[in-house]
Motif scaffolding. Sequence first.
Motif, PDB file in Angstrom:
ATOM      1  N   VAL A 110       0.830  -1.215   0.000  1.00  0.00           N
ATOM      2  CA  VAL A 110       0.000   0.000   0.000  1.00  0.00           C
ATOM      3  C   VAL A 110       0.861   1.261   0.000  1.00  0.00           C
ATOM      4  CG1 VAL A 110      -1.782   1.272   1.267  1.00  0.00           C
ATOM      5  CG2 VAL A 110      -1.841  -1.232   1.200  1.00  0.00           C
ATOM      6  N   VAL A 111       2.020   1.203   0.640  1.00  0.00           N
ATOM      7  CA  VAL A 111       2.867   2.392   0.777  1.00  0.00           C
ATOM      8  C   VAL A 111       4.250   2.175   0.161  1.00  0.00           C
ATOM      9  CG1 VAL A 111       1.680   3.261   2.823  1.00  0.00           C
ATOM     10  CG2 VAL A 111       3.544   1.610   3.096  1.00  0.00           C
ATOM     11  N   ALA A 112       4.380   1.205  -0.712  1.00  0.00           N
ATOM     12  CA  ALA A 112       5.684   0.822  -1.250  1.00  0.00           C
ATOM     13  C   ALA A 112       6.413   1.988  -1.908  1.00  0.00           C
ATOM     14  CB  ALA A 112       5.517  -0.331  -2.238  1.00  0.00           C
ATOM     15  N   GLU A 113       5.702   2.721  -2.789  1.00  0.00           N
ATOM     16  CA  GLU A 113       6.352   3.836  -3.477  1.00  0.00           C
ATOM     17  C   GLU A 113       6.802   4.915  -2.499  1.00  0.00           C
ATOM     18  OE1 GLU A 113       3.365   2.620  -4.279  1.00  0.00           O
ATOM     19  OE2 GLU A 113       3.087   2.486  -6.467  1.00  0.00           O
ATOM     20  N   GLU A 114       5.922   5.239  -1.529  1.00  0.00           N
ATOM     21  CA  GLU A 114       6.253   6.292  -0.578  1.00  0.00           C
ATOM     22  C   GLU A 114       7.476   5.930   0.262  1.00  0.00           C
ATOM     23  OE1 GLU A 114       1.703   6.560  -1.008  1.00  0.00           O
ATOM     24  OE2 GLU A 114       3.297   5.074  -1.207  1.00  0.00           O
ATOM     25  N   VAL A 115       7.555   4.672   0.697  1.00  0.00           N
ATOM     26  CA  VAL A 115       8.701   4.243   1.504  1.00  0.00           C
ATOM     27  C   VAL A 115       9.979   4.330   0.689  1.00  0.00           C
ATOM     28  CG1 VAL A 115       9.741   2.305   2.736  1.00  0.00           C
ATOM     29  CG2 VAL A 115       7.285   2.745   2.960  1.00  0.00           C
ATOM     30  N   PHE A 116       9.917   3.857  -0.541  1.00  0.00           N
ATOM     31  CA  PHE A 116      11.099   3.905  -1.412  1.00  0.00           C
ATOM     32  C   PHE A 116      11.555   5.346  -1.632  1.00  0.00           C
ATOM     33  CE2 PHE A 116      12.472   4.201  -5.984  1.00  0.00           C
ATOM     34  CZ  PHE A 116      13.758   3.740  -5.775  1.00  0.00           C
ATOM     35  N   ILE A 117      10.619   6.228  -1.934  1.00  0.00           N
ATOM     36  CA  ILE A 117      10.961   7.632  -2.182  1.00  0.00           C
ATOM     37  C   ILE A 117      11.578   8.267  -0.937  1.00  0.00           C
ATOM     38  CG2 ILE A 117       9.973   9.922  -2.607  1.00  0.00           C
ATOM     39  CD1 ILE A 117       7.990   8.553  -4.512  1.00  0.00           C
ATOM     40  N   GLU A 118      11.043   7.933   0.230  1.00  0.00           N
ATOM     41  CA  GLU A 118      11.587   8.479   1.481  1.00  0.00           C
ATOM     42  C   GLU A 118      13.045   8.050   1.658  1.00  0.00           C
ATOM     43  OE1 GLU A 118      11.330  10.805   4.875  1.00  0.00           O
ATOM     44  OE2 GLU A 118       9.663  10.442   3.480  1.00  0.00           O
ATOM     45  N   LEU A 119      13.342   6.793   1.381  1.00  0.00           N
ATOM     46  CA  LEU A 119      14.716   6.309   1.511  1.00  0.00           C
ATOM     47  C   LEU A 119      15.629   6.952   0.476  1.00  0.00           C
ATOM     48  CD1 LEU A 119      14.171   2.505   2.251  1.00  0.00           C
ATOM     49  CD2 LEU A 119      14.734   4.334   3.856  1.00  0.00           C
ATOM     50  N   ALA A 179      10.482   4.980  -9.286  1.00  0.00           N
ATOM     51  CA  ALA A 179      10.009   3.763  -9.935  1.00  0.00           C
ATOM     52  C   ALA A 179       8.497   3.675  -9.875  1.00  0.00           C
ATOM     53  CB  ALA A 179      10.624   2.533  -9.262  1.00  0.00           C
ATOM     54  N   ALA A 180       7.939   2.912 -10.803  1.00  0.00           N
ATOM     55  CA  ALA A 180       6.497   2.636 -10.827  1.00  0.00           C
ATOM     56  C   ALA A 180       6.297   1.183 -11.229  1.00  0.00           C
ATOM     57  CB  ALA A 180       5.775   3.564 -11.804  1.00  0.00           C
ATOM     58  N   PHE A 181       5.456   0.494 -10.495  1.00  0.00           N
ATOM     59  CA  PHE A 181       5.110  -0.890 -10.803  1.00  0.00           C
ATOM     60  C   PHE A 181       3.995  -0.881 -11.837  1.00  0.00           C
ATOM     61  CE2 PHE A 181       2.732  -4.848  -9.750  1.00  0.00           C
ATOM     62  CZ  PHE A 181       3.743  -5.752 -10.067  1.00  0.00           C
ATOM     63  N   THR A 182       4.170  -1.602 -12.930  1.00  0.00           N
ATOM     64  CA  THR A 182       3.234  -1.535 -14.051  1.00  0.00           C
ATOM     65  C   THR A 182       2.792  -2.934 -14.481  1.00  0.00           C
ATOM     66  OG1 THR A 182       5.107  -1.490 -15.594  1.00  0.00           O
ATOM     67  CG2 THR A 182       4.192   0.621 -14.910  1.00  0.00           C
ATOM     68  N   ARG A 297      -0.640  -9.511  -7.619  1.00  0.00           N
ATOM     69  CA  ARG A 297      -0.106  -8.182  -7.909  1.00  0.00           C
ATOM     70  C   ARG A 297       0.468  -7.505  -6.661  1.00  0.00           C
ATOM     71  NH1 ARG A 297      -0.567  -4.517 -12.051  1.00  0.00           N
ATOM     72  NH2 ARG A 297      -0.238  -2.342 -11.419  1.00  0.00           N
ATOM     73  N   ALA A 298      -0.252  -7.562  -5.541  1.00  0.00           N
ATOM     74  CA  ALA A 298       0.206  -6.874  -4.332  1.00  0.00           C
ATOM     75  C   ALA A 298       1.523  -7.448  -3.831  1.00  0.00           C
ATOM     76  CB  ALA A 298      -0.863  -6.954  -3.246  1.00  0.00           C
ATOM     77  N   ARG A 299       1.642  -8.778  -3.810  1.00  0.00           N
ATOM     78  CA  ARG A 299       2.865  -9.393  -3.289  1.00  0.00           C
ATOM     79  C   ARG A 299       4.048  -9.157  -4.226  1.00  0.00           C
ATOM     80  NH1 ARG A 299       2.141 -12.602   1.218  1.00  0.00           N
ATOM     81  NH2 ARG A 299       4.407 -12.498   1.259  1.00  0.00           N
ATOM     82  N   VAL A 300       3.786  -9.190  -5.526  1.00  0.00           N
ATOM     83  CA  VAL A 300       4.870  -8.931  -6.478  1.00  0.00           C
ATOM     84  C   VAL A 300       5.331  -7.476  -6.358  1.00  0.00           C
ATOM     85  CG1 VAL A 300       5.515  -8.838  -8.920  1.00  0.00           C
ATOM     86  CG2 VAL A 300       4.123 -10.731  -8.072  1.00  0.00           C
ATOM     87  N   LYS A 301       4.375  -6.564  -6.232  1.00  0.00           N
ATOM     88  CA  LYS A 301       4.720  -5.148  -6.061  1.00  0.00           C
ATOM     89  C   LYS A 301       5.565  -4.949  -4.806  1.00  0.00           C
ATOM     90  CE  LYS A 301       2.667  -0.558  -5.416  1.00  0.00           C
ATOM     91  NZ  LYS A 301       1.411   0.202  -5.287  1.00  0.00           N
ATOM     92  N   SER A 302       5.165  -5.579  -3.705  1.00  0.00           N
ATOM     93  CA  SER A 302       5.957  -5.482  -2.481  1.00  0.00           C
ATOM     94  C   SER A 302       7.373  -5.975  -2.707  1.00  0.00           C
ATOM     95  CB  SER A 302       5.299  -6.290  -1.355  1.00  0.00           C
ATOM     96  OG  SER A 302       4.240  -5.584  -0.759  1.00  0.00           O
ATOM     97  N   HIS A 303       7.511  -7.116  -3.369  1.00  0.00           N
ATOM     98  CA  HIS A 303       8.830  -7.690  -3.626  1.00  0.00           C
ATOM     99  C   HIS A 303       9.687  -6.728  -4.443  1.00  0.00           C
ATOM    100  CE1 HIS A 303      11.565 -11.242  -4.227  1.00  0.00           C
ATOM    101  NE2 HIS A 303      11.984 -10.430  -5.186  1.00  0.00           N
ATOM    102  N   VAL A 304       9.092  -6.145  -5.482  1.00  0.00           N
ATOM    103  CA  VAL A 304       9.833  -5.224  -6.351  1.00  0.00           C
ATOM    104  C   VAL A 304      10.352  -4.036  -5.554  1.00  0.00           C
ATOM    105  CG1 VAL A 304       9.574  -3.559  -8.239  1.00  0.00           C
ATOM    106  CG2 VAL A 304       8.697  -5.886  -8.506  1.00  0.00           C
TER     107      VAL A 304
END
Length: 332
Positions: A110-119, A179-182, A297-304
Amino acid sequence: MSSSKAVLPGNDTVAQVFKALETETTALLEPLDLSFLTDYPVFAPDSRGRTRVHEPPELLKGVLHCFYRDIYGLRPMERELRNEDVWRQCGFERPPSRRTLDRFITDFAVVAEEVFIELVHELAEQVPLGKLFQIDGTDIPVSQRDEDAQWNYDHTDDDFYYGYGCCVVTAANNIPIAAAFTSGKKVDQETAMRVTRDALAVETPRWMVGDSEFDMLNWHDYLLEQAVVPVAPYNPRNTDDPLDIEYRVEDRIKEHSETVRLWQRQLDETYSQRSRVETAIGVCKDLGLGSLRVRGRARVKSHVFLTLCLRVAVALANHHRGNDVASSTITL
């Protein structure tokens, strides 16, 4: 009766093993400030009033540790985090259960992009990102048992693959910064614009390079408005009346400015560095982007995104130790 010394390593050897593990784990996790994770509603305590045994920062540290050691499944991760020398360094008061890890990784999507951007922002405050950014899409193949995935065409390999895609912007030292998961490897204009804006929110480069897939007018115009020169080959198939140019930016600058001029050689030399994005993506695949064994989709997105977060964490660790920031491994 045989002596234990004949079958067990000496105490000095055991101490060295634990010390090596501690040093490597500490090197990976110490530079990270993950306190911001507690602010996300998705990680809030149970609504029924149950106390939270394991905090999100510790859980992310535990998962990153496992990913760095090529451990991806929930059962192997649970086993790894039963090691007291590991779970204590990750900040746990006791080892997390498989169910806890499962819930955390699911919520992380749910927050994968935000966490990555913060790091990435944490990294950018310490590590120079250079003046040349690259953008590209990459394939994320998965098992055909994943009902959320689909068949996609990879024009680079001239073949089809089953899975998802990821659009990535990379900077100096093989570092992904947006990054963006597509659904597939092919990048549409909306995704390209979103990822580009995220990248420029971190730092403004002088150049941004992409292949002919990024021959998009809006993308070029946006970058020029930000004083960034986009370098992507002109695709004559996009029109019935092709222009006599090599790069789309030649036409956009001519249309928008009477004073700015770019030499063809300058554009060619800049575009020749496009392969850096492939190297950067390759480093991420070494860290788990190419080792997906999850479905949905959710689990793959998390992994990415966990992989991308790990790449940033490794870069920070090497920076703090004075090592090669571009490397996918931490030198002790």
